[in-house]
Design an enzyme around this catalytic site. Structure first.
Site, PDB file in Angstrom:
ATOM      1  N   TYR A  16      18.529  29.046   8.959  1.00 24.81           N
ATOM      2  CA  TYR A  16      17.423  29.615   8.958  1.00 24.81           C
ATOM      3  C   TYR A  16      17.125  28.952  10.671  1.00 24.81           C
ATOM      4  CZ  TYR A  16      15.157  29.171   4.292  1.00 24.81           C
ATOM      5  OH  TYR A  16      14.773  29.945   2.898  1.00 24.81           O
ATOM      6  N   LYS A  51       0.782  -1.650  -0.108  1.00 29.13           N
ATOM      7  CA  LYS A  51      -0.004   0.303   0.017  1.00 29.13           C
ATOM      8  C   LYS A  51       0.990   1.164  -0.217  1.00 29.13           C
ATOM      9  CE  LYS A  51      -0.268  -0.472   5.022  1.00 29.13           C
ATOM     10  NZ  LYS A  51      -0.982  -1.595   6.164  1.00 29.13           N
ATOM     11  N   ARG A  75     -10.294  -0.079  15.137  1.00 32.16           N
ATOM     12  CA  ARG A  75      -9.696   1.354  14.764  1.00 32.16           C
ATOM     13  C   ARG A  75     -10.916   0.372  13.392  1.00 32.16           C
ATOM     14  NH1 ARG A  75      -4.588   1.461  11.014  1.00 32.16           N
ATOM     15  NH2 ARG A  75      -5.368  -0.779  10.668  1.00 32.16           N
ATOM     16  N   MET A  79      13.573  23.369   2.185  1.00 35.19           N
ATOM     17  CA  MET A  79      13.274  22.424   1.150  1.00 35.19           C
ATOM     18  C   MET A  79      13.984  22.151   0.067  1.00 35.19           C
ATOM     19  SD  MET A  79      10.334  23.915  -1.307  1.00 35.19           S
ATOM     20  CE  MET A  79       9.202  25.126  -0.153  1.00 35.19           C
TER      21      MET A  79
END
Ligand SMILES: *Cc1c(COP(=O)(O)O)cnc(C)c1O
Length: 361
Positions: free
Chosen positions: A256, A35, A131, A304
């Protein structure tokens, strides 16, 4: 030169990991779980390699199954979440998709359908995951209705899913196994419970069908080392390269938010991979990468498109040198732990921007 990032997919490692599944669960058939684009590895590539080597494949939903069938994958394919709408039934019958049945609505759709061919169903029993699945007290009634249903083939499989099998001392797993046994006692048919953790650490859960996903890709879900997991080989190795090098003086910062400060004269390598490629932004200062095969720590926030690495202690680092983010020599699970997640999420969230490239070793 093209941007050098690659997720190298090693198919001999995949075959090795499947052999380990067979060795650990010699009497069970194997339903390989592919999956979510085979946990980010490339669903078609992985499914084609496994197609003749496993007994069935499993995906989350019919769209994922269609991609595989359209790509000439011939194994039966289980839809782990079952049907989302009754229109899927005709396709499932025509294309040999097996369906999980875990609620009244899905059963009612099957009972109303008029199909050219019956479908194989797995009746999911909720033994404690809470679930999906029917309550143990309802399992007998569901089972009898499935057996009576013309759209369902006679070989119904009884199935359940573990919540904590990755913890080898889990009382919950013992409880789930006992409840599964008790619920199935008077319901003849094949059984399936084990995910990767079950295959590796819970032999009593192997039954007729095992459903490994994560371990096929060379990762162990178990908390802590386990001898049965020692032979796993990572299928994905994520590689990038150094694109810039600079000296940074004590007191200067990198990246950053200026969240890494040099405490000595340092050499910083910039590597062209970031969260836009699937490297986790939450990986903190100190998270290891391999530069030319040697460990070096992240220094500064993940951007990024880039990360920055402190290579002060490494000799001879040059622009173009290979950097491994995880895979061969650096377990995805270790990086995941640094980033407060699990290896499943790291490989599954790899973006399409990073090419998957098949290698043979
Ligand atoms: C995803 C999934 C698996 C495979 O789990 P792994 O931990 O990756 O081995 C097995 N069974 C079900 C129902 C699943 O959803």
């Amino acid at each position: 030169m093209a941007r050098p990032n690659q997720a190298r997919i090693n198919l001999s490692a995949l075959r090795n990991n499947l052999a380990l599944v067979r060795q650990l669960a010699p009497r069970a058939r194997v339903m390989a779980v592919v999956k979510a684009n085979a946990y980010g590895h490339g669903a078609l590539t992985i499914a084609r390699e496994l197609d003749t080597r496993v007994d069935a494949l499993a995906v989350a939903c019919i769209e994922e199954a269609q991609e595989l069938r359209d790509g000439q994958v011939n194994s039966p394919i289980l839809l782990l979440e079952g049907l989302f709408e009754p229109a899927e039934l005709a396709t499932a019958a025509a294309r040999n998709y097996w369906v999980t049945v875990d609620n009244e609505q899905q059963l009612a759709w099957l009972e109303k359908a008029r199909l050219p061919r019956p479908i194989r169903c797995l009746l999911k029993i909720d033994t404690g995951m809470h679930r999906l699945g029917v309550a143990p007290a309802e399992a007998g009634a569901f089972y009898r209705r499935l057996k009576a249903c013309k759209s369902v083939s006679d070989d119904v499989v009884l199935t359940t899913h573990f919540a904590s099998a990755d913890d080898t001392g889990s009382d919950l797993t013992t409880t789930q196994l006992a409840l599964f046994e008790a619920t199935c006692q008077d319901l003849p048919g094949e059984r399936s419970a084990a995910n990767s953790a079950g295959v590796l650490a819970w032999p009593a859960s192997h039954y007729d069908w095992v459903r490994p996903g994560y371990m096929l890709f060379g990762n162990s879900p178990l908390t802590g080392d386990h001898p049965n997991a020692a032979a796993l080989e990572p299928v994905m190795t994520l590689v990038s390269a150094v694109i810039s090098l600079r000296a940074v003086q004590p007191g200067e910062t990198v990246g950053y938010g200026a969240n890494w400060t040099a405490t000595r004269s340092s050499r910083i390598a910039t590597v062209c991979i970031g969260y836009g490629d699937g490297y986790p932004r939450l990986a903190p200062n100190g998270t290891p990468v391999l530069v030319n095969g040697q460990r070096a720590p992240l220094a500064g926030r993940v951007s990024m498109d880039m990360i920055t690495v402190d290579v002060t202690d490494l000799a001879d680092v040059s622009i173009g040198d290979e950097v491994i983010l995880w895979g061969a020599g650096l377990a995805a699970a270790e990086i995941a732990q640094c980033a407060d997640t699990i290896g499943y999420e790291l490989t599954t969230r790899m973006t399409a921007r990073t090419p998957r490239v098949v290698v043979t070793r």
